[in-house]
Motif scaffolding. Structure first.
Motif, mmCIF file in Angstrom:
data_model
loop_
_atom_site.group_PDB
_atom_site.id
_atom_site.type_symbol
_atom_site.label_atom_id
_atom_site.label_comp_id
_atom_site.label_asym_id
_atom_site.label_seq_id
_atom_site.Cartn_x
_atom_site.Cartn_y
_atom_site.Cartn_z
ATOM 1 N N SER A 421 4.312 3.442 -9.189
ATOM 2 C CA SER A 421 3.979 4.000 -10.461
ATOM 3 C C SER A 421 4.086 5.632 -10.443
ATOM 4 N N PRO A 422 4.258 6.185 -11.544
ATOM 5 C CA PRO A 422 4.023 7.828 -11.709
ATOM 6 C C PRO A 422 2.172 7.833 -11.372
ATOM 7 N N LEU A 423 1.814 9.288 -11.128
ATOM 8 C CA LEU A 423 0.541 9.206 -10.825
ATOM 9 C C LEU A 423 -0.512 9.211 -12.210
ATOM 10 N N THR A 444 1.144 -18.529 -3.168
ATOM 11 C CA THR A 444 1.577 -17.561 -3.915
ATOM 12 C C THR A 444 0.556 -16.109 -4.042
ATOM 13 N N GLU A 445 -0.438 -16.196 -2.936
ATOM 14 C CA GLU A 445 -1.479 -15.403 -3.219
ATOM 15 C C GLU A 445 -0.930 -14.023 -2.925
ATOM 16 N N GLN A 446 0.242 -14.035 -2.114
ATOM 17 C CA GLN A 446 0.605 -12.549 -1.716
ATOM 18 C C GLN A 446 2.149 -12.388 -2.307
ATOM 19 N N ALA A 447 2.621 -13.267 -3.031
ATOM 20 C CA ALA A 447 3.810 -13.292 -4.029
ATOM 21 C C ALA A 447 3.975 -11.941 -4.648
ATOM 22 N N LEU A 448 2.943 -11.598 -5.491
ATOM 23 C CA LEU A 448 2.801 -10.322 -6.210
ATOM 24 C C LEU A 448 1.316 -9.929 -6.279
ATOM 25 N N VAL A 449 1.326 -8.634 -5.953
ATOM 26 C CA VAL A 449 -0.089 -8.031 -5.868
ATOM 27 C C VAL A 449 -0.013 -6.531 -6.430
ATOM 28 N N VAL A 450 -0.922 -6.360 -7.312
ATOM 29 C CA VAL A 450 -0.960 -4.837 -7.614
ATOM 30 C C VAL A 450 -2.273 -4.221 -6.905
ATOM 31 N N TYR A 451 -1.856 -3.021 -6.357
ATOM 32 C CA TYR A 451 -2.796 -2.214 -5.908
ATOM 33 C C TYR A 451 -3.081 -0.724 -6.536
ATOM 34 N N LEU A 452 -4.056 0.143 -6.272
ATOM 35 C CA LEU A 452 -4.351 1.268 -6.821
ATOM 36 C C LEU A 452 -4.212 2.144 -5.397
ATOM 37 N N GLN A 453 -3.133 3.081 -5.194
ATOM 38 C CA GLN A 453 -3.128 4.096 -3.998
ATOM 39 C C GLN A 453 -3.713 5.201 -4.462
ATOM 40 N N HIS A 454 -4.967 5.771 -3.915
ATOM 41 C CA HIS A 454 -5.565 6.871 -4.013
ATOM 42 C C HIS A 454 -4.865 7.938 -3.695
ATOM 43 N N GLN A 455 -4.718 8.977 -4.334
ATOM 44 C CA GLN A 455 -3.961 10.345 -3.880
ATOM 45 C C GLN A 455 -4.513 11.085 -2.719
ATOM 46 N N SER A 456 -5.734 11.289 -2.803
ATOM 47 C CA SER A 456 -6.472 11.965 -1.716
ATOM 48 C C SER A 456 -6.300 11.133 -0.320
ATOM 49 N N SER A 457 -6.990 10.038 -0.324
ATOM 50 C CA SER A 457 -7.367 9.126 0.744
ATOM 51 C C SER A 457 -6.157 8.348 1.163
ATOM 52 N N LYS A 459 -6.001 5.494 0.356
ATOM 53 C CA LYS A 459 -6.449 4.046 0.575
ATOM 54 C C LYS A 459 -6.100 3.380 -0.405
ATOM 55 N N GLN A 460 -5.800 1.765 -0.253
ATOM 56 C CA GLN A 460 -5.229 1.090 -1.296
ATOM 57 C C GLN A 460 -6.173 0.076 -1.576
ATOM 58 N N GLU A 461 -6.453 -0.083 -3.020
ATOM 59 C CA GLU A 461 -7.567 -0.921 -3.569
ATOM 60 C C GLU A 461 -6.951 -1.959 -4.576
ATOM 61 N N PRO A 486 -7.273 10.573 -9.151
ATOM 62 C CA PRO A 486 -5.809 10.363 -9.225
ATOM 63 C C PRO A 486 -5.163 9.318 -8.320
ATOM 64 N N SER A 487 -4.518 8.370 -9.110
ATOM 65 C CA SER A 487 -4.022 7.151 -8.084
ATOM 66 C C SER A 487 -2.705 6.950 -8.699
ATOM 67 N N LYS A 488 -1.905 5.827 -7.940
ATOM 68 C CA LYS A 488 -0.595 5.386 -8.399
ATOM 69 C C LYS A 488 -0.933 3.760 -8.390
ATOM 70 N N LEU A 489 -0.013 3.138 -9.112
ATOM 71 C CA LEU A 489 -0.013 1.563 -9.090
ATOM 72 C C LEU A 489 1.049 1.161 -8.021
ATOM 73 N N LEU A 490 0.718 0.336 -7.301
ATOM 74 C CA LEU A 490 1.659 -0.167 -6.408
ATOM 75 C C LEU A 490 2.022 -1.755 -6.804
ATOM 76 N N PHE A 491 3.189 -2.056 -7.270
ATOM 77 C CA PHE A 491 3.543 -3.638 -7.445
ATOM 78 C C PHE A 491 4.186 -3.960 -6.061
ATOM 79 N N VAL A 492 3.489 -4.782 -5.452
ATOM 80 C CA VAL A 492 3.857 -5.118 -3.837
ATOM 81 C C VAL A 492 4.133 -6.792 -4.017
#
Length: 700
Positions: A421-423, A444-457, A459-461, A486-492
């Motif tokens: 996603s955008p920042l 299905t536990e990994q079929a679709l996962v949403v993470y937050l990727q922090h801009q500075s570190s 690190k994915q949450e 500040p973070s970005k969303l990851l659809f994985v």
């Protein structure tokens, strides 16, 4: 006891406050308020002081609607009374305070009716009965267009039910603002505590030991204060709570306070949303006062920025640690839509992260360093493939995770697709909604996962993961999350192995500020808008000549090979459908909307329909007025296994209803369903896409 003024509304209002046009005490007239003639009339009490609409069966004092009009055709309309204010032309923000009572059962709604527009904007509503008069506040936004206030009272069927209005006061400024000079205290209330509470200070020859107020700088004016003298335990808390606003509040909150004695208390200001969640916006310690003010009568001004993209209350809280905790006073609360500091960042617009993938990836990007890309596809729906969620025949994203062995020499059986996603700014709470559909996965536990990727570190949450199968339908996923930076969303999407793999479809991503549960609870239904999640939204069955019924249902319909497998809104919610089994070919059912106002402007009706089955008949949309129908739209025969979007533009200068008529076809496999009905002013911005059944795909 002065504290009683915080709990009992005194009807008379001091003449010092400026009242704007549209205010009325109904002493001897209705001040230019008139009934909407399409509905039941309000009655001015013979002794004055209030107007009422009752559930009386005799109806001696009720005016009957015109013969053949919309109201005469529907019992729902005849039970309602709509009172219209004079035309108001107020370009600045103002506050409407309503004193009302609901006796027995019923409801009361206040709406904004702009001249020349066909749909009213809801401001506030209540269905809570009361034994006495109740005051409610609502903000009237600034506008350059003249408007009327529409007060819609609906007494229940219970004998003796009524809805009454005692006073309407419209004053300049926001409803949060208050100088505490009026006896209703602008709707502020004390949250009762056994030992410490907020009281009214000031007034002629009252409590002369208290200082002058800030508004008039004399002892005649009023303010609010709390004292520790009655504190009994180690920590006693007193709360002064504003009314809940009816609009989002972002801007500058100002107030005056005194805290002159030696500190034995903590003075803080919070915002509180409708879920009861607090957020501190200021405390006295933040003033960095190392020495207390020598003059305890000096008022200290405070200005603090508030960012609340949803309605809130403001809470002034004082916590004492002993009987020697001192005294705190508050006066002259103000609010401005401009932030206090020029350095304050404007409220973030989360729509930058919205995307329906009809014209591309919007502001999203792909990360293909560790795997494959999401594909943008357009699918012709069939039993094995969904159409997109947006229109039923548009585009969506597909993670085709299964890879042919040998296509990538030495590849591991763990394939990943990442959408970025955008920042997003930090220190904010967000509500994410995305629609997804899974096929082919055994786990299905990994079929679709949403993470937050922090801009500075970097690190994915993890903020969400899909734990159950979606049964091949579009399911809405609501996620509340908060960022600290500040973070970005990851659809994985991840395949564990070649043998445990499948495809993931993703569509209609939307992002808003605030808690998802809060967003769901705040929406006020607009006449004609309905997703059927909480009921029928005022839609009624037309029993005259109907051979069956529109049914309110969730999940699939009882007859196989016809009807939807889930609703369009969330996949797990409700929709309306015609059950064809008990009907004969050619028989139909009709569903009527609430009465909709006429306008010289065009109107746009959007809804989703489902017409799947070998014997599907016909779905028509009519404009009904004065007992006559005008055909606006129709479809006949099987259309698609997917939900399809219909777009209908029409004109009507007069009050009318919209009727959905479904007719059974040649066999029982003729179920027809509708969902997500939306009316808007103005011409339609979208076009309707027609889809033909088939099995071919178009992949970008």
């Amino acid at each position: 006891m002065f504290s009683l003024l915080l709990f009992t509304f005194v009807a008379s209002v001091c003449s010092q406050s400026k009242l704007l046009p549209g205010s009325c005490d109904f002493e001897s007239s209705t001040c230019g308020y008139t009934p909407d003639t399409h509905f039941r009339s309000w009655t001015l009490n013979k002794d004055g002081r209030f107007v009422t609409v009752d559930s009386t069966s005799e109806g001696e004092h009720q005016e009957a609607p015109e013969e053949g009009g919309v109201a005469a055709q529907r019992g729902e309309a005849s039970a309602r009374g709509v009172l219209l204010s004079p035309v108001l032309d107020q370009e600045d923000w103002s506050c409407l305070r309503l004193v009302y009572q609901i006796t027995g059962a019923g409801g009361l709604e206040v709406l904004l009716r702009s001249e020349g527009k066909g749909f009213d904007r809801p401001l506030w509503s209540s269905q809570a009965p009361s034994d006495s008069w109740v005051i409610s506040s609502m903000d009237l936004p600034n506008t350059t267009e003249p408007y009327r206030v529409a007060i819609d009272g609906s007494p229940g069927e219970l004998q003796g039910s009524s809805v009454a209005i005692f006073e309407i006061h419209i004053s300049p400024g926001y409803c949060l603002e208050c100088n505490f000079e009026e006896t209703h205290l602008c709707g502020y209330r004390n949250q009762w505590n056994t030992n410490v509470n907020w009281y009214i200070g000031g007034g002629v020859a009252v409590q002369s030991d208290l200082p002058s107020d800030n508004t008039y700088s004399n002892k005649i004016g009023h303010f609010m204060y709390v004292d520790s003298i009655y504190a009994k335990t180690f920590k006693e808390v007193a709360k002064l709570v504003s009314p809940m606003t009816t609009v989002p509040m972002s801007g500058c909150l100002g107030f005056q306070y005194q805290r002159g004695e030696k500190p034995g208390n903590r003075f803080s200001v919070y915002t509180r949303d409708q879920l009861g969640q607090y957020q501190e916006v200021w405390n006295a310690a933040s003033e960095n006062q190392t020495n207390w003010v020598a003059d305890p009568s000096e008022w200290i001004p405070v200005q603090v920025d508030v960012k609340a993209p949803y309605p809130v209350q403001v809470v002034f809280e004082v916590a004492f640690n002993s009987q020697r905790g001192g005294r705190v006073k508050v006066d002259d609360i103000t609010f401005s839509s401009e932030f206090c500091s020029a350095d304050t960042e404007p409220t973030f617009d989360p729509s930058i992260a919205n995307c329906d993938f009809e014209s591309g990836l919007c502001h999203y990007t792909q990360d293909t360093n560790l795997g494959s890309a999401w594909k943008r596809v357009a699918v012709k729906p069939n039993l094995f493939r969904n159409g997109d969620h947006t229109t039923g025949a548009g585009s969506f994203l597909l993670s085709q995770s299964r890879v042919t062995p040998g296509s990538r020499p030495g590849a591991r059986f763990s394939y990943v697709s990442r959408l970025v996603s955008p920042l997003l700014p930090g220190n904010m709470k967000y509500c994410l909604r995305a629609h997804y559909s899974l096929r082919g996965f055994s786990q299905t536990e990994q079929a679709l996962v949403v993470y937050l990727q922090h801009q500075s570190s970097k690190k994915q949450e993890k903020v969400w993961t899909q734990g159950e199968r979606s049964k091949g339908i579009w399911i809405a996923n609501d996620i509340t999350f908060q960022t600290t930076q500040p973070s970005k969303l990851l659809f994985v999407s991840i395949c564990r192995s070649f043998w445990d793999c499948g495809s993931v479809a993703l569509d209609d991503i939307s992002l808003s500020l605030g808690d998802c549960e809060l967003k769901a609870g705040l929406s006020l239904s607009v006449p004609g808008h309905c997703d059927f999640e909480a009921g029928l939204c005022g839609y009624t069955q037309d029993k005259r000549g109907d051979a069956g019924d529109w049914m309110w249902r969730r999940g699939s319909t009882p007859t196989s090979y016809t009807g939807p497998r889930g609703d369009h809104t969330t996949g797990l919610g409700y929709y309306m459908y015609m059950e064809a089994s008990p009907m004969m070919p050619g028989q139909g059912v009709r569903l009527r909307s609430r009465a909709l106002r006429g306008s010289h402007l065009p109107k746009c009706l959007r809804f989703f329909y489902h017409m799947y089955g070998s014997g599907v008949g016909e779905l028509r949309v009519h404009l009904a007025r004065d007992g006559e129908d005008t055909l606006l739209w129709k479809r006949a025969g099987e259309q698609s296994v997917a939900w399809l979007r219909a777009v209908v533009e029409y004109h009507s200068d007069y009050q009318h209803q919209i009727v959905f008529e479904a007719t059974r076809g040649s066999s029982v496999r003729s179920d027809i369903a509708i969902d997500d009905i939306v009316f808007e002013n103005g011409p339609c911005k979208e076009i309707e896409i027609h889809v033909a059944n088939g099995s071919s795909n178009e992949i970008e």
